[in-house]
Design a protein around this motif. Structure first.
Motif, short mmCIF file in Angstrom:
data_model
loop_
_atom_site.label_atom_id
_atom_site.label_comp_id
_atom_site.label_asym_id
_atom_site.label_seq_id
_atom_site.Cartn_x
_atom_site.Cartn_y
_atom_site.Cartn_z
N UNK A 178 -9.67 21.38 25.24
CA UNK A 178 -8.82 22.44 24.72
C UNK A 178 -9.15 23.78 25.36
N UNK A 179 -10.44 24.05 25.56
CA UNK A 179 -10.83 25.29 26.22
C UNK A 179 -10.32 25.33 27.66
N UNK A 180 -10.47 24.23 28.37
CA UNK A 180 -9.99 24.19 29.75
C UNK A 180 -8.47 24.35 29.82
N UNK A 181 -7.78 23.84 28.81
CA UNK A 181 -6.32 24.00 28.76
C UNK A 181 -5.95 25.48 28.60
N UNK A 182 -6.65 26.18 27.68
CA UNK A 182 -6.35 27.61 27.50
C UNK A 182 -6.71 28.42 28.74
N UNK A 183 -7.81 28.04 29.37
CA UNK A 183 -8.23 28.73 30.60
C UNK A 183 -7.33 28.39 31.79
N UNK A 184 -6.69 27.23 31.70
CA UNK A 184 -5.92 26.67 32.82
C UNK A 184 -6.83 26.46 34.04
N UNK A 185 -8.02 25.91 33.74
CA UNK A 185 -8.98 25.56 34.77
C UNK A 185 -9.34 24.09 34.65
N UNK A 186 -9.75 23.50 35.76
CA UNK A 186 -10.21 22.12 35.73
C UNK A 186 -11.66 22.03 35.27
N UNK A 187 -12.41 23.11 35.45
CA UNK A 187 -13.83 23.10 35.09
C UNK A 187 -14.33 24.53 34.97
N UNK A 188 -15.41 24.69 34.22
CA UNK A 188 -16.16 25.95 34.20
C UNK A 188 -17.56 25.66 34.73
N UNK A 189 -18.34 26.69 34.88
CA UNK A 189 -19.69 26.49 35.40
C UNK A 189 -20.65 26.03 34.31
N UNK A 190 -20.47 26.55 33.10
CA UNK A 190 -21.43 26.28 32.03
C UNK A 190 -20.71 26.18 30.70
N UNK A 191 -20.97 25.09 29.98
CA UNK A 191 -20.60 25.00 28.57
C UNK A 191 -21.89 25.02 27.75
N UNK A 192 -21.90 25.86 26.72
CA UNK A 192 -23.06 25.90 25.82
C UNK A 192 -22.61 25.65 24.40
N UNK A 193 -23.51 25.08 23.60
CA UNK A 193 -23.29 25.00 22.16
C UNK A 193 -23.48 26.40 21.58
N UNK A 194 -22.48 26.88 20.88
CA UNK A 194 -22.40 28.27 20.45
C UNK A 194 -23.13 28.48 19.12
N UNK A 195 -23.99 29.50 19.07
CA UNK A 195 -24.70 29.87 17.84
C UNK A 195 -25.42 28.66 17.24
N UNK A 196 -26.14 27.95 18.07
CA UNK A 196 -26.92 26.80 17.62
C UNK A 196 -28.26 27.34 17.12
N UNK A 197 -28.33 27.64 15.83
CA UNK A 197 -29.45 28.42 15.32
C UNK A 197 -30.22 27.75 14.19
N UNK A 198 -30.00 26.46 14.00
CA UNK A 198 -30.77 25.70 13.02
C UNK A 198 -31.42 24.51 13.73
#
Length: 310
Positions: A101-121
């Motif tokens: 879904x993120x790649x669809x909104x970006x209209x990109x085939x790939x990004x450089x880095x995906x991270x788990x967001x606010x992983x704080x537990x």
């Protein structure tokens, strides 16, 4: 109409961990405001890219996907040489559909880095890192070419330590600035360097609390002291409470030396202040660092919760 102020030019100079990418010392943080037209936001982002900044951060939760749309449009024809970071926001849901879904909104085939967001537990990290967990899903996305690297964004040193010790993060994102828990600086930064893991840091301005009278990201104070008022009766823009300057916040963070310091620069005037400060950087002395930390404590008083410290 006055001519637009020109920005300093930045050159890539810092290896981003073991990724092989050479980054500018400052990066482009979240840029999204739904009250601002898309083309204006894209032009503001292009302005930072024209200044040479080559690390760009976004997330699906930033203005409900608007940030990703801005980033995607800004990268049209300008993808080469940019290190693009996106995030997996929902840690209890399947990873692959969120990546798609993120790649669809970006209209990109790939990004450089995906991270788990606010992983704080810690228990959340352990669940994601377990066999069959979300980290395996993210690693599959990397193998499929939807991202080059994986990592986490976290507000807890215990989680960062576990992630770094696992050997399963290429980049970690965490707070570094005049008002952060000392473990981020004394423990997380050195451990990441020792492991060859890239460090992309935020909270240089303490979510804006260090610069002005806010509970964070422009939210008004729940209980505001009497301050200066303008002739029209409205509160003046100058802070009533103790505050720091943009330059000393930026210089403090850069003195600590993360690979990249993400700076929020949603508007040209914010870019002017942040990037002029970065361009004038000289490492602060130990005495000056102590003084900035001391005044940062005062500047945070009465401004609500500090959610990035354990």
């Amino acid at each position: 109409m006055a001519a637009e102020r020109s920005l300093p030019r930045f050159q890539p100079q810092r290896p981003l961990g073991r990724t092989g990418f050479t980054a500018t010392a400052v990066g482009i943080g979240d840029l999204a405001d739904r009250s601002v037209p898309l083309e204006t936001c894209v032009a503001t982002l292009h302005r930072a890219m024209d200044a040479g900044l080559n690390v760009l951060d976004t997330a699906p939760g930033y203005e409900d996907g608007y940030s990703e749309r801005i980033v995607g449009e800004a990268l049209r024809g300008r993808r080469e040489g940019m290190f693009v970071i996106d995030k997996v926001d929902h840690l209890d849901q399947p990873v692959a559909p969120q990546v798609e879904e993120s790649l669809r909104r970006l209209r990109l085939e790939a990004v450089d880095l995906f991270v788990f967001h606010n992983l704080s537990k810690l228990e959340t990290w352990e669940r994601l890192a377990a066999p069959g967990g979300g980290l395996e899903e993210l690693e599959r996305c990397v193998r499929e070419g939807k991202a080059r690297f994986r990592g986490i964004s976290s507000h807890h040193p215990d989680v960062l330590r576990a992630a770094l010790e696992s050997g399963r993060c290429d980049v970690v994102m965490f707070p570094v600035g005049p008002f952060v828990h000392p473990r981020y600086v004394e423990e997380t930064l050195p451990l990441a360097r020792a492991k060859g893991v890239g460090t992309v840091c935020f909270k240089t301005f303490g979510a804006g609390k260090l610069l002005g009278d806010t509970e964070g990201y422009g939210r008004p104070l729940a209980s505001r002291p009497r301050g200066k008022v303008s002739s029209g009766g409205a509160e003046a823009s100058a802070p009533s409470l103790p505050s720091l300057g943009v330059e000393e916040c930026v210089h403090y963070t850069l003195t600590l030396g993360p690979d990249v310091a993400l700076l929020g620069m949603s508007f040209p005037n914010e870019q002017d202040a942040a990037l002029q400060a970065a361009a004038s950087f000289q490492p602060l002395t130990t005495a000056r660092m102590v003084d900035v930390r001391r005044r940062a404590v005062r500047a945070m008083e009465g401004k609500g919760a500090v959610w990035w410290n354990p």
